[in-house]
Enzyme design. Structure first.
Site, mmCIF file in Angstrom:
data_model
loop_
_atom_site.group_PDB
_atom_site.id
_atom_site.type_symbol
_atom_site.label_atom_id
_atom_site.label_comp_id
_atom_site.label_asym_id
_atom_site.label_seq_id
_atom_site.Cartn_x
_atom_site.Cartn_y
_atom_site.Cartn_z
ATOM 1 N N LYS A 106 8.777 5.945 8.913
ATOM 2 C CA LYS A 106 9.450 7.451 7.084
ATOM 3 C C LYS A 106 10.758 7.084 7.288
ATOM 4 O O LYS A 106 11.225 7.579 8.413
ATOM 5 C CB LYS A 106 8.689 8.479 7.830
ATOM 6 C CG LYS A 106 7.133 9.159 7.492
ATOM 7 C CD LYS A 106 6.997 8.783 5.690
ATOM 8 C CE LYS A 106 5.557 9.257 6.020
ATOM 9 N NZ LYS A 106 5.324 8.956 4.267
ATOM 10 N N LYS A 140 -4.105 6.166 -4.424
ATOM 11 C CA LYS A 140 -4.513 7.168 -3.065
ATOM 12 C C LYS A 140 -5.297 8.126 -3.862
ATOM 13 O O LYS A 140 -4.857 8.034 -5.283
ATOM 14 C CB LYS A 140 -3.281 8.616 -2.868
ATOM 15 C CG LYS A 140 -2.326 7.671 -1.588
ATOM 16 C CD LYS A 140 -1.177 8.600 -1.673
ATOM 17 C CE LYS A 140 -0.298 8.031 0.043
ATOM 18 N NZ LYS A 140 1.307 8.965 0.225
#
Length: 327
Positions: free
Chosen positions: A150, A246
């Site tokens: 990230k 997702k």
């Protein structure tokens, strides 16, 4: 007898803070749904996401608005007509899949004509921090097959370089979570290639996607926040190489399966992702993972305590939950 639907907020404390470009969390706020029909109970979970203007109370209210139809016997196809994509529909859809498995005695994979779930290699996330701390976290993960790093727009190359220095072998996904500009992407992409990054996930804000048309990417790009349902895919195929499916975005496994098939028709590579969640969210996502080149389902590894008999992660390999847990 009518079905009975219940929905509650279930918070899970995290082992350590989880940071991305748009914020930090120390608790995963999930919504847990049960649909009881006689002696059979179907379970589902979702995670409201502020990025899509979802709140705990809002998702619970959405679920409550569908209660009458669900308790009267609405099936998954009817659910698509009465609820929009998102976390609320995901929790109900997955609970209905689980309920159907209990009532028919057939697993979800048997009902869709697939083989039994197999273990998959999942990305393990190194959350956003100063490069030295990210390297320290990656040092503990150097033997996993896939890392997800990230980053934001402040010093992403330093962060990736620090991780790569201590973890020379894993494949790497870099995820800026919409924090870059097209100019920054152009500036940094060669360095990402040099650092052997395999995939760059959602570098630009979703509303700036058009800037990717005609852009000569040196590294495969994956759409996350830009890709929600199958109708998005024709346009995404002109801008991205992969799409991250997702269930909280698609609104359940039913539409995730449709999105998977549509992505394959459009020539898009497949990735499956998750929110920080319990194994109850990951179990249905494991179905999608069977067909994906990139799997990012490490959400439960961040929890202090996961649900009993859930998925098991060992050195980057995710094993499906115990029989009877879900689906």
């Amino acid at each position: 007898m009518l079905r009975h639907l219940s929905a509650i907020h279930v918070p899970f404390r995290l082992k350590r803070p989880f940071r991305i470009s748009r914020g930090i969390k120390s608790v995963s706020d999930t919504i847990f749904v049960e649909i009881r029909d006689g002696n059979d109970i179907g379970r589902g979970e979702s995670v409201p996401y502020a990025r899509y203007n979802e709140t705990i109370d809002g998702v619970l209210a959405q679920i409550d608005s569908a209660r009458g139809e669900i308790e009267a016997g609405a099936d998954r196809e009817r659910l698509l007509e009465i609820m929009p994509p998102g976390a609320a529909r995901n929790a109900i859809d997955c609970a209905l899949w689980d309920l159907e498995a209990k009532q028919t005695g057939l697993s979800v994979t048997e009902r869709i004509g697939w083989e039994k779930l197999k273990p998959v290699s999942t990305a393990i996330t190194v959350s956003l921090d100063i490069p030295e701390n990210m390297a320290a976290a990656a040092q503990q993960l150097k033997d996993v097959p896939l890392l997800k790093i990230k980053v934001d727009a402040s010093n992403p190359i330093d962060a990736v370089r620090a991780v790569r220095a201590v973890a020379p072998n894993p494949r790497i996904i870099v995820d800026p979570n919409e924090s870059w500009s097209i100019e920054q992407l152009a500036l940094w992409q060669q360095q990402l290639v040099d650092l052997r990054v395999d995939l760059l996930e959602q570098p630009l804000p979703a509303e700036n996607d058009a800037e990717l048309e005609g852009f000569e990417a040196l590294i495969p790009l994956a759409a996350d926040e830009s890709g929600h349902v199958a109708d998005d895919l024709a346009q995404l195929a002109r801008r991205y190489d992969y799409v991250n499916i997702k269930l909280d975005k698609t609104g359940g496994l039913t539409t995730a399966l449709a999105m998977l098939e549509a992505a394959e028709r459009e020539g898009l590579g497949l990735m499956v992702g998750c929110m920080v969640s319990s194994s109850l969210s990951i179990a249905p996502a494991m179905v999608i993972a069977q067909r994906c080149a990139f799997v990012d389902l490490d959400g439960p590894t961040w929890l202090m305590d996961d649900l009993k008999n859930g998925v098991i992660e060992n050195c980057g390999t995710m094993t499906p939950p115990a029989p009877g847990f879900w689906g």
